[in-house]
Design an enzyme around this catalytic site. Structure first.
Site, mmCIF file in Angstrom:
data_model
loop_
_atom_site.group_PDB
_atom_site.id
_atom_site.type_symbol
_atom_site.label_atom_id
_atom_site.label_comp_id
_atom_site.label_asym_id
_atom_site.label_seq_id
_atom_site.Cartn_x
_atom_site.Cartn_y
_atom_site.Cartn_z
ATOM 1 N N GLY A 144 -1.111 -2.086 -5.817
ATOM 2 C CA GLY A 144 -2.009 -3.119 -5.623
ATOM 3 C C GLY A 144 -3.190 -2.810 -5.250
ATOM 4 O O GLY A 144 -4.355 -3.282 -5.645
ATOM 5 N N HIS A 145 -3.316 -1.559 -4.345
ATOM 6 C CA HIS A 145 -4.648 -0.920 -4.075
ATOM 7 C C HIS A 145 -4.528 0.329 -4.891
ATOM 8 O O HIS A 145 -4.014 1.151 -4.663
ATOM 9 C CB HIS A 145 -4.676 -0.620 -2.680
ATOM 10 C CG HIS A 145 -6.221 -0.547 -2.246
ATOM 11 N ND1 HIS A 145 -6.829 0.578 -2.689
ATOM 12 C CD2 HIS A 145 -6.944 -0.842 -1.371
ATOM 13 C CE1 HIS A 145 -8.029 0.714 -2.460
ATOM 14 N NE2 HIS A 145 -8.145 -0.077 -1.262
ATOM 15 N N GLU A 200 -13.973 -8.708 0.279
ATOM 16 C CA GLU A 200 -14.509 -7.687 -0.088
ATOM 17 C C GLU A 200 -14.922 -7.346 -1.584
ATOM 18 O O GLU A 200 -14.710 -6.065 -2.044
ATOM 19 C CB GLU A 200 -14.054 -6.471 0.631
ATOM 20 C CG GLU A 200 -13.459 -6.700 2.083
ATOM 21 C CD GLU A 200 -12.453 -5.652 2.695
ATOM 22 O OE1 GLU A 200 -12.724 -5.181 3.723
ATOM 23 O OE2 GLU A 200 -11.782 -5.097 1.646
ATOM 24 N N HIS A 211 0.558 -1.272 -0.035
ATOM 25 C CA HIS A 211 0.086 0.169 0.093
ATOM 26 C C HIS A 211 0.735 1.271 0.077
ATOM 27 O O HIS A 211 0.243 2.232 0.352
ATOM 28 C CB HIS A 211 -0.837 0.177 1.436
ATOM 29 C CG HIS A 211 -2.000 -0.963 1.106
ATOM 30 N ND1 HIS A 211 -1.850 -2.289 1.107
ATOM 31 C CD2 HIS A 211 -3.427 -0.823 0.960
ATOM 32 C CE1 HIS A 211 -3.118 -2.783 1.008
ATOM 33 N NE2 HIS A 211 -4.009 -1.766 0.997
ATOM 34 N N CYS A 263 -11.316 2.844 7.250
ATOM 35 C CA CYS A 263 -11.195 3.681 5.950
ATOM 36 C C CYS A 263 -12.494 4.085 5.804
ATOM 37 O O CYS A 263 -12.844 5.410 5.147
ATOM 38 C CB CYS A 263 -10.962 2.655 4.674
ATOM 39 S SG CYS A 263 -11.796 1.090 4.902
ATOM 40 N N HIS A 320 -11.888 -6.987 -5.702
ATOM 41 C CA HIS A 320 -12.076 -6.193 -4.374
ATOM 42 C C HIS A 320 -12.728 -4.986 -4.949
ATOM 43 O O HIS A 320 -12.251 -4.154 -5.821
ATOM 44 C CB HIS A 320 -10.848 -5.587 -3.867
ATOM 45 C CG HIS A 320 -10.946 -4.806 -2.556
ATOM 46 N ND1 HIS A 320 -11.145 -3.611 -2.449
ATOM 47 C CD2 HIS A 320 -10.879 -5.376 -1.326
ATOM 48 C CE1 HIS A 320 -11.046 -3.166 -1.309
ATOM 49 N NE2 HIS A 320 -10.927 -4.339 -0.562
ATOM 50 N N GLU A 363 -19.466 -2.661 1.114
ATOM 51 C CA GLU A 363 -18.828 -1.602 1.958
ATOM 52 C C GLU A 363 -19.173 -0.240 1.658
ATOM 53 O O GLU A 363 -19.167 0.134 0.623
ATOM 54 C CB GLU A 363 -17.396 -1.961 1.736
ATOM 55 C CG GLU A 363 -16.376 -1.143 2.703
ATOM 56 C CD GLU A 363 -14.814 -1.262 2.195
ATOM 57 O OE1 GLU A 363 -14.040 -0.384 2.654
ATOM 58 O OE2 GLU A 363 -14.572 -2.540 1.647
#
Length: 673
Positions: A219-220, A345, A168, A441, A293, A361
């Site tokens: 990655g995110h 998720e 991250h 988050c 995700h 979410e």
């Protein structure tokens, strides 16, 4: 693709939100959420999971000061696969090392972004002073070369960017940049913006197409759209090029993540489905299905839409459109929730939308709002704004309690509290909102979105103001050398009445009004005086404007029973209730236990009533229904016979207010008679 239609959000400094409904939410964020978040970032909320966020920045800053004496020796971090450092038995005696998730830095960044947006609507010298001091702490942690991520600054920099898939760093950079731009645009102070630029320059020199540079990507996702914002505020093309590199590199073979040394080595190149979690299974232009995700996905799609607009890239836009259609038509809950499974998720397969195990979410609905607005910037089509509105009023607002002091991470459409505690498959579902989260988050994401809500309601092109959401506001817009003023008064979401005044004399100003998809009819005063055109669900109004013009609009807003497509197995034989943009639900506190025994009678009248829920005035709805009676039966199963029932009055409340009156059952979808 009509490039002449491109439009951009109206600057928050060009507007004042006056809307009764949304101003209340913004003030809740300003008075409750932002101060509460600051306490949480400093680990001062009793009973809540500690953040360690500001503590990590302070330790990194202290290490910078001592670097000359201690050197820069790497110490192997003691992290689990998720990168979380466990607390010692006595949390009052913490060692000087990194604590929390690897993405803990981003908690500050989202907070400072919300602060920036809030200051545009309500100047607050005391809050600004706290923010400036926090920025000093964060900037004190930045390395001389521009690198700024406390996980590796504290643990040692020789392994930076060695685990892009999981660790991250680029995600934290993205949020830092979003926060820096927001604070700069609100205050004119550029200390954090300069820190973000220095970090961006470091990343630009590390990643890229040149042979010696790293070919990795986040990655995110979020760095992609953050770099676009940095480009737009600085004019430096290299930030746009870096965003483009990350997006174009994603999903190409050989898969970059295979070259990294991950704790799990089960993901092999030949099984590309393993990469769908990160949307890295195919090059982005070849992706047609929303997978993986959900938050990561909509952040990526938002960045793709930004590039499609700025580069006038038709094939990128077509990829965004395909992904939008798949997500909205096959994988979105009626509330605007996305990501139906808690496993990763993530998105599931088409039409798999379980109600009681839904993940949905809060951050995913927020990301959907980001994506929708960016698609509106490319082409103002009402279908994008319809989804944006649905997500805002339902899937987003449900994530925060009416007092702003507790939050939902997960937003199910059916809840039985017993199952939340006793069924392991539903442990992710909470029957009451939580004070805070270790992975925090959602609360700061809510704060930054609600504080900037005006930039989603209105966009503008050279001569046109687009009204996507009917929200009370005073706006200014420049046409040539002349300032025009538009004032909107709205009774949304409870009534469909909107009043607009325009001061645009001697200009060729055009007003574009969205006709909501839920509206079966509308009336606009003195419509014959305008030059009118209709396109993609928007009504465009032009005329020879006088000194001040007044427009009255009334949208029909009737309660409607809604059915899902028959492919959605969980809702066959059931209906949900909507009125305007609001989705409604049944709660045990109004209708008694065992909500599954209730049914609604579709052919009988539905009545609108005023109701108070925790000092919140809402429009509730009553409907005729039936309750199946329990009988004394021998054995778990017996031959079928028609069940007895009694007539009852059902009370529906807006979905976003559920769980504000204690722990109880809830359901959105109800059997229909």
């Amino acid at each position: 693709m009509n490039y002449n239609s491109f439009n951009t959000p109206v600057s928050l400094r060009q507007m004042k939100i006056t809307d009764v409904f949304w101003k209340k939410e913004m003030e809740l964020v300003r008075n409750e959420v932002i101060p509460y978040q600051w306490e949480a970032l400093n680990d001062r909320v009793e009973g809540a999971s500690p953040s360690f966020c500001m503590r990590n920045f302070k330790i990194a800053g202290k290490m910078n000061q001592e670097k000359a004496q201690k050197g820069d020796k790497y110490v192997e971090p003691q992290y689990s696969f998720r990168g979380f450092e466990a607390l010692p038995e006595d949390p009052n005696h913490l060692e000087e090392k990194f604590y929390g998730f690897v993405f803990q830095d981003s908690d500050f960044s989202k907070w400072i972004e919300a602060v920036g947006y809030s200051l545009t609507q309500h100047p607050d010298p005391a809050l600004e002073k706290i923010a400036d001091e926090a920025i000093d702490i964060v900037c004190g942690a930045q390395q001389e070369d521009g690198y700024l991520d406390t996980y590796y600054i504290i643990n040692g920099k020789d392994k930076i960017f060695s685990n892009l898939r999981d660790h991250h760093e680029l995600y934290c950079f993205g949020h830092l940049t979003e926060g820096a731009v927001a604070y700069y645009e609100a205050t004119g102070k550029d200390k954090l913006l300069e820190a973000a630029k220095r970090f961006a320059n470091y990343i630009y020199n590390y990643f890229g197409e040149e042979e010696e540079k790293c070919k990795g990507y986040p990655g995110h996702e979020i760095a992609e759209m953050a770099l676009v914002r940095l480009y737009e505020v600085t004019g430096n093309r290299k930030y746009l090029d870096l965003s483009s590199f990350f997006i174009e590199q994603r999903g190409t073979k050989p898969y970059y993540f295979d070259s990294e040394n991950h704790p799990d080595q089960t993901r092999k190149e030949e099984n590309h489905l393993k990469y769908s979690y990160h949307q890295a299974h195919l090059p982005v232009r070849e992706q047609k299905e929303a997978v993986g995700h959900a938050v990561r996905a909509v952040y990526l799609y938002s960045g793709m839409a930004d590039l499609a607009r700025l580069n006038e890239d038709k094939s990128m836009y077509e990829a965004c459109e395909s992904l939008w259609e798949d997500m909205v038509e096959k994988k979105m809950y009626i509330t605007g929730g996305i990501g139906s499974t808690h496993m990763g998720e993530a998105f599931s397969f088409a039409f798999d939308l379980p109600n009681d195990t839904a993940y949905a979410e809060t951050c995913a609905s927020i990301g959907l709002v980001f994506f929708a607005r960016r698609m509106l910037e490319i082409k103002p089509k009402a279908k994008y704004a319809d989804v944006m509105e649905r997500a805002l009023y339902n899937g987003v607002l449900s994530g925060m309690a009416l007092d702003g002091k507790s939050f939902f991470y997960v937003n199910p459409l059916e809840v039985n509290p017993i199952a939340c505690y006793k069924d392991e498959r539903k442990h992710h579902v909470k029957p009451i909102r939580q004070k805070w989260f270790g992975c925090a988050c959602c609360p700061p994401n809510l704060a930054r979105l609600l504080s900037s809500i005006g930039s989603y309601a209105f966009t503008e092109s050279e001569k046109t103001l687009f009204v996507h959401l009917y929200m009370g506001a005073c706006l200014t817009k420049k046409i040539g050398n002349q300032d025009i003023e538009v004032t909107i008064q709205s009774k949304f979401p409870w009534e469909g009445h909107v009043a607009i005044s325009v001061r645009a004399k001697d200009t060729d100003f055009e007003l574009a009004l969205r006709i909501p998809g839920w509206c079966n009819g509308y009336q606009i005063s003195d419509l014959e005086q305008f030059e009118i055109r209709k396109e993609d669900g928007y009504l465009y109004l032009k005329k020879n404007w006088l000194e001040e013009e007044h427009i009255q609009i009334s949208f029909q807003m009737e309660p409607v029973l809604v059915a899902a497509r028959t492919e959605v197995r969980e809702t066959v034989g059931k209906v949900a209730l909507m009125r305007g943009p609001i989705v409604y639900c049944l709660e045990e506190v109004d209708n008694g236990k065992d909500l599954h025994l209730l049914s609604v009678e579709a052919t009988k009248s539905i009545t609108l009533i005023d109701k108070k829920i925790e000092h919140e005035s809402v429009k509730a709805i009553t409907a005729f229904g039936k309750r199946t009676l329990k009988t004394e039966e021998n054995g778990l199963y017996q031959p079928f016979k028609e069940k007895q029932s009694k007539e009852v009055c059902l009370t529906y409340v807006p979905y976003y207010v559920w769980a504000n009156r204690g722990e109880n059952e809830m359901q959105v979808w109800t059997r229909v008679e």
